[in-house]
Design a protein around this motif. Structure first.
Motif, PDB file in Angstrom:
ATOM      1  N   ARG A  22      -7.099  -0.540  -8.154  1.00 49.30           N
ATOM      2  CA  ARG A  22      -6.487  -1.879  -8.181  1.00 49.30           C
ATOM      3  C   ARG A  22      -5.780  -2.111  -9.524  1.00 49.30           C
ATOM      4  O   ARG A  22      -4.675  -2.654  -9.556  1.00 49.30           O
ATOM      5  N   GLN A  23      -6.433  -1.717 -10.605  1.00 46.32           N
ATOM      6  CA  GLN A  23      -5.820  -1.873 -11.921  1.00 46.32           C
ATOM      7  C   GLN A  23      -4.531  -1.054 -12.032  1.00 46.32           C
ATOM      8  O   GLN A  23      -3.527  -1.517 -12.589  1.00 46.32           O
ATOM      9  N   MET A  24      -4.570   0.157 -11.508  1.00 44.86           N
ATOM     10  CA  MET A  24      -3.398   1.028 -11.562  1.00 44.86           C
ATOM     11  C   MET A  24      -2.245   0.419 -10.750  1.00 44.86           C
ATOM     12  O   MET A  24      -1.103   0.383 -11.216  1.00 44.86           O
ATOM     13  N   LEU A  25      -2.514  -0.063  -9.543  1.00 43.22           N
ATOM     14  CA  LEU A  25      -1.475  -0.685  -8.714  1.00 43.22           C
ATOM     15  C   LEU A  25      -0.953  -1.974  -9.354  1.00 43.22           C
ATOM     16  O   LEU A  25       0.246  -2.270  -9.292  1.00 43.22           O
ATOM     17  N   THR A  26      -1.821  -2.738 -10.001  1.00 39.64           N
ATOM     18  CA  THR A  26      -1.400  -3.952 -10.696  1.00 39.64           C
ATOM     19  C   THR A  26      -0.474  -3.605 -11.852  1.00 39.64           C
ATOM     20  O   THR A  26       0.556  -4.255 -12.064  1.00 39.64           O
ATOM     21  N   LEU A  27      -0.830  -2.552 -12.587  1.00 40.58           N
ATOM     22  CA  LEU A  27       0.002  -2.112 -13.700  1.00 40.58           C
ATOM     23  C   LEU A  27       1.370  -1.622 -13.198  1.00 40.58           C
ATOM     24  O   LEU A  27       2.406  -1.968 -13.772  1.00 40.58           O
ATOM     25  N   ILE A  28       1.383  -0.866 -12.136  1.00 42.29           N
ATOM     26  CA  ILE A  28       2.649  -0.379 -11.558  1.00 42.29           C
ATOM     27  C   ILE A  28       3.505  -1.555 -11.090  1.00 42.29           C
ATOM     28  O   ILE A  28       4.718  -1.606 -11.344  1.00 42.29           O
ATOM     29  N   ALA A  29       2.887  -2.541 -10.439  1.00 47.41           N
ATOM     30  CA  ALA A  29       3.626  -3.717  -9.978  1.00 47.41           C
ATOM     31  C   ALA A  29       4.202  -4.489 -11.171  1.00 47.41           C
ATOM     32  O   ALA A  29       5.358  -4.941 -11.143  1.00 47.41           O
ATOM     33  N   ALA A  30       3.416  -4.618 -12.236  1.00 45.52           N
ATOM     34  CA  ALA A  30       3.898  -5.328 -13.432  1.00 45.52           C
ATOM     35  C   ALA A  30       5.065  -4.574 -14.065  1.00 45.52           C
ATOM     36  O   ALA A  30       6.051  -5.197 -14.505  1.00 45.52           O
ATOM     37  N   LEU A  31       4.966  -3.248 -14.133  1.00 46.16           N
ATOM     38  CA  LEU A  31       6.064  -2.450 -14.680  1.00 46.16           C
ATOM     39  C   LEU A  31       7.327  -2.585 -13.838  1.00 46.16           C
ATOM     40  O   LEU A  31       8.442  -2.675 -14.380  1.00 46.16           O
ATOM     41  N   LEU A  32       7.190  -2.608 -12.520  1.00 45.94           N
ATOM     42  CA  LEU A  32       8.346  -2.789 -11.639  1.00 45.94           C
ATOM     43  C   LEU A  32       8.990  -4.156 -11.842  1.00 45.94           C
ATOM     44  O   LEU A  32      10.217  -4.275 -11.904  1.00 45.94           O
ATOM     45  N   VAL A  33       8.169  -5.192 -11.958  1.00 49.26           N
ATOM     46  CA  VAL A  33       8.708  -6.536 -12.198  1.00 49.26           C
ATOM     47  C   VAL A  33       9.424  -6.574 -13.544  1.00 49.26           C
ATOM     48  O   VAL A  33      10.531  -7.112 -13.663  1.00 49.26           O
ATOM     49  N   PHE A  34       8.818  -5.971 -14.571  1.00 51.67           N
ATOM     50  CA  PHE A  34       9.448  -5.923 -15.890  1.00 51.67           C
ATOM     51  C   PHE A  34      10.782  -5.175 -15.828  1.00 51.67           C
ATOM     52  O   PHE A  34      11.785  -5.625 -16.401  1.00 51.67           O
ATOM     53  N   ALA A  35      10.815  -4.037 -15.135  1.00 47.87           N
ATOM     54  CA  ALA A  35      12.048  -3.247 -15.026  1.00 47.87           C
ATOM     55  C   ALA A  35      13.145  -4.039 -14.315  1.00 47.87           C
ATOM     56  O   ALA A  35      14.314  -4.036 -14.734  1.00 47.87           O
TER      57      ALA A  35
END
Length: 169
Positions: A22-35
């Motif tokens: 869950r933490q990994m998917l949350t981090l990936i989602a945050a990186l995508l939003v930032f990008a």
């Protein structure tokens, strides 16, 4: 089918994931939003800021040129009008001094026709400036052709210059 019902399988899958997943998917989602935010909002603004100084300098230079032209125009407007004879005399002097043997001048009632032979571009430009300032004369019509003489661009043809009309007695 409501949105809650359509998202139910995803919620179940989310609940089955381990905390680390869950933490990994949350981090990936945050990186995508930032990008996405970076690419759509911040990068174009940053590029604009980077070029703003160059554009401001170019506009400043253009403004100075426009102010110089405005000043010249106001100076020319303030000069007293010339009569036909004075304008013709000034145009003849400018033509002889600047163009010399490269030009022949004839005049009519309101115009002067200057035939040019192998006149370098910078000399032609200088003559036009002198004619405008000293004789208050500007080109009305030009039939010019460009040629190259000894590696230098020259102009041949006829330029019709304006002159003030003759005053009737």
């Amino acid at each position: 089918m409501s949105m809650k019902e359509s998202l139910a399988p995803l919620k179940e899958r989310w609940d089955q994931l381990a905390d680390q997943e869950r933490q990994m998917l949350t981090l990936i989602a945050a990186l995508l939003v930032f990008a996405i935010v970076w690419l759509q909002l911040l990068a174009p603004a940053r590029a604009t800021l980077r070029t703003a100084d160059v554009q401001a300098n170019a506009l400043g230079t253009q403004m100075q040129q426009m102010q110089k032209l405005q000043s010249e125009a106001l100076t020319l407007q303030k000069q007293p009008a010339l009569n036909f004879d004075a304008a013709l005399k000034a145009l003849t002097a400018a033509t002889q001094q600047t163009l010399g043997a490269h030009a022949q001048m004839t005049n009519t009632t309101e115009h002067a026709s200057i035939t040019l032979r192998e006149v370098p571009a910078d000399v032609l430009a200088q003559w036009i400036v002198q004619a405008r300032i000293n004789a208050r004369s500007v080109p009305v019509e030009a039939q010019l052709s460009r040629s190259t003489t000894e590696g230098q661009a020259t102009w041949n043809g006829v330029v019709l210059m304006s002159l003030p009309g003759r005053q009737s007695p």
